[in-house]
Design a protein around this motif. Structure first.
Motif, PDB file in Angstrom:
ATOM      1  N   GLU A 219       6.278  -0.006   0.487  1.00  0.00           N
ATOM      2  CA  GLU A 219       5.147  -0.663  -0.152  1.00  0.00           C
ATOM      3  C   GLU A 219       5.407  -2.145  -0.421  1.00  0.00           C
ATOM      4  OE1 GLU A 219       1.319  -1.012  -1.881  1.00  0.00           O
ATOM      5  OE2 GLU A 219       2.267   0.413  -0.483  1.00  0.00           O
ATOM      6  N   LYS A 220       6.637  -2.500  -0.811  1.00  0.00           N
ATOM      7  CA  LYS A 220       6.933  -3.893  -1.124  1.00  0.00           C
ATOM      8  C   LYS A 220       6.817  -4.778   0.127  1.00  0.00           C
ATOM      9  CE  LYS A 220       9.756  -3.281  -5.249  1.00  0.00           C
ATOM     10  NZ  LYS A 220      11.044  -3.560  -5.919  1.00  0.00           N
ATOM     11  N   ARG A 222       4.844  -4.151   2.650  1.00  0.00           N
ATOM     12  CA  ARG A 222       3.423  -4.237   2.953  1.00  0.00           C
ATOM     13  C   ARG A 222       2.757  -5.299   2.087  1.00  0.00           C
ATOM     14  NH1 ARG A 222      -1.385  -2.873   1.341  1.00  0.00           N
ATOM     15  NH2 ARG A 222      -0.596  -2.070  -0.636  1.00  0.00           N
TER      16      ARG A 222
END
Length: 324
Positions: A219-220, A222
């Protein structure tokens, strides 16, 4: 200055620090010039943060964040700072081409020469981008001290100065117009070259380095990619280059001029001025925006030589293109 041994006080240093780097002076607040801060003596790192401001640069190896600089980097910086004074052109000359070309322009837009209108729009857009970013991001603390920020401010200022020169001239303020035109002319080369360097180094070197080394997968990453290609970053890292080309080496042909040694000197002076901020303030704060220029490894000589060589190469190429 360049001795990396812990010395007789290494055990004491190890006890005083939570770092697991071992009994070396690398992780100490005073690691550049180890001194007793209680006696008011000079220390290199301003904060006892292991050379990582707010923990942002913990991903960078400890020995590249604190500790002694490479002697080769010290000598290189000394040579560069000396050379900028020794090889300064005398006199510095910057033709106010924006004024020379006023009578030659026959294309008008918004009641002014087309090239002047382009300068006005670039200057306004430069301010709008920063204001929008400030509203959306809240904090812009890193922008003014980044090389990217300097480059964007140069882009905005160059266009603004040349527009104001035209405005002053049309209102019969010839002396003011001349001063503004000369100032705008003096930063034409450094504006386009900095924009080119920022665009290429960020997108092809720093972005991949940060993406794979600094940002955890998932997620980071992204979020990081989304931010990098958002409105603000796209402008200052991608659109900065084509915008700088307008009225400098392309468009507004009547006032494009060949660059001289004076222009090259200003370009190098701006780079070295930024290096003073980067090496003698940001390094002390633990802000390592550009790891490929780290002063603690001799490998950074390649990056320094590459950038200085790139500026000269681009100086020749811009002139080659303009001369066509």
């Amino acid at each position: 200055m360049f001795d990396k041994r812990g010395g007789s006080n290494s055990k004491t240093l190890n006890k005083q620090s939570p770092s697991y780097a071992g009994p070396t002076p690398f992780h100490r607040r005073g690691s550049y010039l180890p001194q007793d801060t209680k006696q008011g003596r000079f220390t290199w790192l301003i904060y006892d943060n292991d050379g990582s401001f707010n923990g942002w640069f913990d991903w960078l190896p400890l020995h590249l964040r604190v500790g002694y600089w490479s002697p080769f980097m010290v000598l290189t910086l000394f040579f560069c700072y000396t050379a900028i004074f020794v090889f300064k052109p005398d006199p510095l000359e910057f033709p106010p081409s924006v004024l020379f070309a006023l009578d030659e322009e026959d294309a008008y837009f918004m009641g002014m020469p087309k090239s002047t209108a382009i300068d006005l729009l670039i200057s306004i857009w430069g301010v709008v981008v920063v204001v929008v970013a400030k509203i959306k991001l809240g904090s812009m603390g890193a922008f003014p001290i980044s090389f990217t920020g300097w480059s964007w401010l140069l882009l905005t200022s160059r266009a603004g100065l040349e527009f104001m020169a035209w405005a002053a001239f049309t209102n019969n303020h010839s002396r003011v117009a001349s001063s503004l035109a000369i100032m705008g002319s003096s930063i034409r080369l450094v504006t386009i070259t900095n924009a080119c360097v920022v665009c290429t180094i960020w997108n092809f070197i720093l972005f991949p380095l940060i993406y794979f080394k600094s940002v955890p997968a998932g997620e980071k990453r992204r979020i990081f990619v989304k931010f990098n290609f958002g409105f603000f970053m796209t402008n200052i890292h991608i659109l900065n280059f084509p915008l700088s080309c307008l009225n400098i080496i392309y468009g507004g042909k009547s006032r494009i001029r060949v660059f001289t040694e004076s222009d090259l000197w200003v370009a190098y002076a701006v780079v070295l001025l930024y290096s003073v901020l980067y090496y003698f303030l940001m390094d002390r704060l633990g802000l390592h925006f550009y790891p490929i220029f780290n002063p603690r490894t001799s490998f950074s000589l390649i990056s320094v030589a590459g950038v200085l060589g790139l500026y000269y190469f681009l100086f020749l190429k811009w002139n080659e293109y303009i001369g066509l």
